[in-house]
Design an enzyme around this catalytic site. Sequence first.
Site, PDB file in Angstrom:
ATOM      1  N   ASP A   1      -8.846   3.328  -2.768  1.00 31.32           N
ATOM      2  CA  ASP A   1      -9.905   3.754  -1.858  1.00 31.32           C
ATOM      3  C   ASP A   1     -11.158   4.223  -2.580  1.00 31.32           C
ATOM      4  O   ASP A   1     -11.375   5.419  -2.765  1.00 31.32           O
ATOM      5  CB  ASP A   1      -9.384   4.852  -0.932  1.00 31.32           C
ATOM      6  CG  ASP A   1      -8.260   4.336  -0.055  1.00 31.32           C
ATOM      7  OD1 ASP A   1      -8.075   3.100   0.013  1.00 31.32           O
ATOM      8  OD2 ASP A   1      -7.559   5.162   0.556  1.00 31.32           O
TER       9      ASP A   1
ATOM     10  N   GLU B   1       2.716   5.011  -3.959  1.00 33.28           N
ATOM     11  CA  GLU B   1       2.688   5.960  -5.105  1.00 33.28           C
ATOM     12  C   GLU B   1       3.993   6.745  -5.214  1.00 33.28           C
ATOM     13  O   GLU B   1       4.372   7.064  -6.346  1.00 33.28           O
ATOM     14  CB  GLU B   1       1.503   6.909  -4.959  1.00 33.28           C
ATOM     15  CG  GLU B   1       0.159   6.234  -5.159  1.00 33.28           C
ATOM     16  CD  GLU B   1      -0.202   5.281  -4.008  1.00 33.28           C
ATOM     17  OE1 GLU B   1       0.206   5.576  -2.874  1.00 33.28           O
ATOM     18  OE2 GLU B   1      -0.852   4.263  -4.257  1.00 33.28           O
TER      19      GLU B   1
ATOM     20  N   ASP C   1       0.861  -1.188   0.000  1.00 28.86           N
ATOM     21  CA  ASP C   1       0.000   0.000   0.000  1.00 28.86           C
ATOM     22  C   ASP C   1       0.899   1.241   0.000  1.00 28.86           C
ATOM     23  O   ASP C   1       2.112   1.139   0.196  1.00 28.86           O
ATOM     24  CB  ASP C   1      -0.874  -0.064   1.266  1.00 28.86           C
ATOM     25  CG  ASP C   1      -1.931   1.042   1.317  1.00 28.86           C
ATOM     26  OD1 ASP C   1      -2.305   1.569   0.257  1.00 28.86           O
ATOM     27  OD2 ASP C   1      -2.377   1.365   2.441  1.00 28.86           O
TER      28      ASP C   1
END
Length: 760
Positions: A482, A411, A408
Site C-alpha cells: 500500500d 504477513e 494479500d
Amino acid sequence: MRLGNLINYEIKNQTAVLEFQGGEAQVEVLTPAIINVYQGKPEERIPSKAIEGEKSVPVDIRTEKKEDGLWIQTGEVSVRVSDGFYVDFFDKYGAETCADFRGERRQLQRVSDEFLRLLEEEGHQSSLTGRRECAFDVVKKMDRSSHFYGLGDKTGFMDKRHYDYEMWNTDNPDPQMDNFKALYKSIPFFITLTDSHVYGIFMDNTYKSYFNMGQESEEYYWFGAEGGKLDYYYIAGGSMAEVLEGYTYLTGRCPLPQRWTLGYHQSRWGYMTLEDVEEIASGMRENDIPCDVIHFDIDYMQDYKVFTWNQERYRNDPDAFLRQLAEKGFKVVTINDPGVKKEEGYYVYEEGVENGFFAKTPEGETYINAVWPGDAAFPDFGNPAVRQWWGDKQQFLLDRGVRGIWNDMNEPASFRGPLPEDVVFTDEDRQSTHAEMHNVYGHYMAKATYEGLKKLDGRRPFVITRACYAGTQKYATAWTGDNHSLWAHLQMAIPQLCNLGLSGMPFVGTDIGGFGSDTTPELLARWIQVGCFSPLFRNHAALGTRRQEPWQFGTEITDIYRKYVKLRYHWIPYFYDLFYEEEKTGAPVMRPLVFHYEKDKNARQCNDEFMLGSRILAAPVVSQGMKRRMVYLPEGVWYDYWNGEKVTGPAWIMREAPLDTCPVYVKAGSIIPTMEPQSYVGEKPLDTLILEVYPGEGSSEHYLDNGADFAYRDGKYHQYRFTVQEDGTVAGEIVHAGYEKPYERIVVRRFGCEDIDLHI
Ligand code: MIG
C-alpha cells in the site's frame, strides 16, 4: 554470547566441525564461492525455509591450522576461524573482504524503560520502542567505502548504509518513508560493495531480525535475530552480478512467466459488480490502451469468504462473464486472502477445523483473530498437508476461468492486534510458533498456491504475493503493497524495485498511480513513465480514493498513458528475453545503474535512473512541475531513444522532459527485440520480430517459445543470436531451434533508415 577458544576441530567432507569453549559451530563450503557459518549443535540445525534441495557441490578444499586460526581455502575464498568464533573472509589473492569486528559494539544511547513506556502511551512508535535483545549478533567491520544494497523491500534509497532495518513482515498502510524499519517482506540478504570488493551475506533466520548498516557506528555494521541460530552464508563474486547469481543459486530463481503477464494490468479495490468490470474492460478497448489483465479485489467474494463468488453481483453466472472477458483478451486475476471466515457450515472453515489445518492456541484450540470476513482462522501453511489442501482449493477459481492468483494480507495481517508469538504453527514435521513462522507465512502461502496451480492448470503459474521471505521468487511475483499517490512514493519506487531485484525478486511492481490518497493527473502521467518499465505493470488504487484509470483525466493524460503502455507492449519481446536471462543467471530485469557500473561513483548512489537489462537506461521525471532534468549517462556511447541523438558518457546532460516525455537512452551496439503493439498479448500471432538497432559493436540473444507452459524446459524454444557492427549492419543466426512456430519475418529498424528484412 561469544564462544571461547577453539579447542578442537574436525574436517568432515567440506565442513569444519568446530568445538569451542562454550559451544559448537561449523563452517561449511557449499561451492568455491559460497560458505555457510553456523553456530550451534549440528543436530539442532533447522532446515532452511529458503533453500530447497542440495546446494553443495564437490570442492577441493585446503585446511590448515595456524597460530591465528583455522584456515579453509577453496581457490576462490579463504576463511579464517579464530578463537571466539571470529570468522573472516579473504579473496583468492589473500585480501580481506569481510571480517568480524573485534571491538565492543557501542549501542546508541537508549533512554530509560520508564520513558519508553511514556512514549508508547502517547502512541509514539519510534526506533526506541519495541526492540528486544538479540539471541546473537554478527558484527562486521565496515569499510569507509562500503555501500549496501538489497535487503528486500525497504523504503528509502538505493544505498542502505547508515540505516537501520528490521525484518518482521508488516502491514502498515501509512505513507511509508525512509524511516520505516519494516514492510511486508523480509529478505535478509544484502550485497556489500566497496572500492575493492563485492560480496553478499544471507542470514537465513526467520525470526524477527535486525540489520544495522553502519547506523550505530562508522566502524562496523551488524545483523542479528531475536531467536533461532546464527546461520549465514557468505557469497563471493567478482561483481554484483556474480554475487546475485550465487544468492539465487542458493534460494532459487523466478521461473519464466507466461507472456501475457508482462502486459498491462488494471485493478482497483472497488470494482464491485459485473457492470463495474465491464465498464473497465470496454474503457480500455475504447481508449485504445492495451490491457491484458483485470484484477478482482475482495468484493467478488461472498462475505469475504475465500473460494466463494458473489453470485448476485455477477448476474448469477460469473463463469459466463469470465468467458466473455476471455474472448476479448482479458485474463482475470483474483485476490485470495489467507483468513478463513469462522462460520458453521462454510466448507473451507469446516474442512480446516476437521483436519486441524489452522494455527492453534497453545491450548490446542483453533486460533481466531479478525480480518475482512470478521472472525477468521489462519491456515497453517508451514504444514505440507495444508499447502496441498490450499493448492487443491484453487480449483474453485480455475473452474471460474481465473488465470492468476493474488495473495494479500499474508504477513499475516490481522485486525484485532498482532497474533501472539506463541500461537502454534507447523514447520514441516515439527511444531513451531508464530515467532518463527511469521516471516515465512506469505512465503508458504505463495508456495501452496504455486504448486496447486502448477498441478491443476499445467501452465506457468501466475501468483502475486505481498509478504515474502528469501526464496519466495520461486513461487511468486510481488508488489510493494500500500503505497500512496505521493511524489515521494513515485521517487521511492525506483530504489525500492531495484533493491528487490538485487534481493533475488525480479518480477515486482508498485501500484501505478499510488494506492492510498488521491492521485493527480500529472502524478499519474509520470508514474506510467516509470511503471511501463517495471516488471509487474499494474495500476491499482484503494476504495474511496480518486479514480485513476488511464482515461479519468482528459485526453492529454490519456494520450500520454497510451503512449507508454504501447511502448511497453512494443518491448515485450525484450522483457521476455530479460526474464529468460533472469531464470538462467538471477540478473534482475530492472537494474540500478550500479549493477553494470560498479566502479562509477555516480552510479553507486543513483536513485532516479535505472536500467532495463543492460541495454536501456531510463531517467524518468519524478518531481512535480519538472519539465527538464539532468541525466547521468555512464561510460560508453548512448543514443537518445526519442530523437536518435548520440551522447558519449560518462556525462551529465540536460534533457528536456515535457509531461509526455520520459528520457530513455539505448546503449550503442544494442539490438532491442520488439513487436508491434497489440490490444493484448496474443491478439495477433507473434510472427514478425522487429529489431531496433543502435550502431556499435554488440551481440545479444533473443528467446522465443509458446509463452504459456513448461515445454521450453524440454527444449521447445528458439534462440537467435544477432550481432551488430559499427556501421549498423546486422547479422543473425539460430543457435537453438526447438519451437514449432518461429518468426516468419525479422525486420531490422534503424533511426532514419528504411526497414530491411533480415534473412537467416
Ligand atoms: O486492508 O483487498 O495491499 O492492494 O486492494 C486492505 C483490499 C486489504 C490491501 C492490499 C490492497 C488491496 C486491499 N488490501
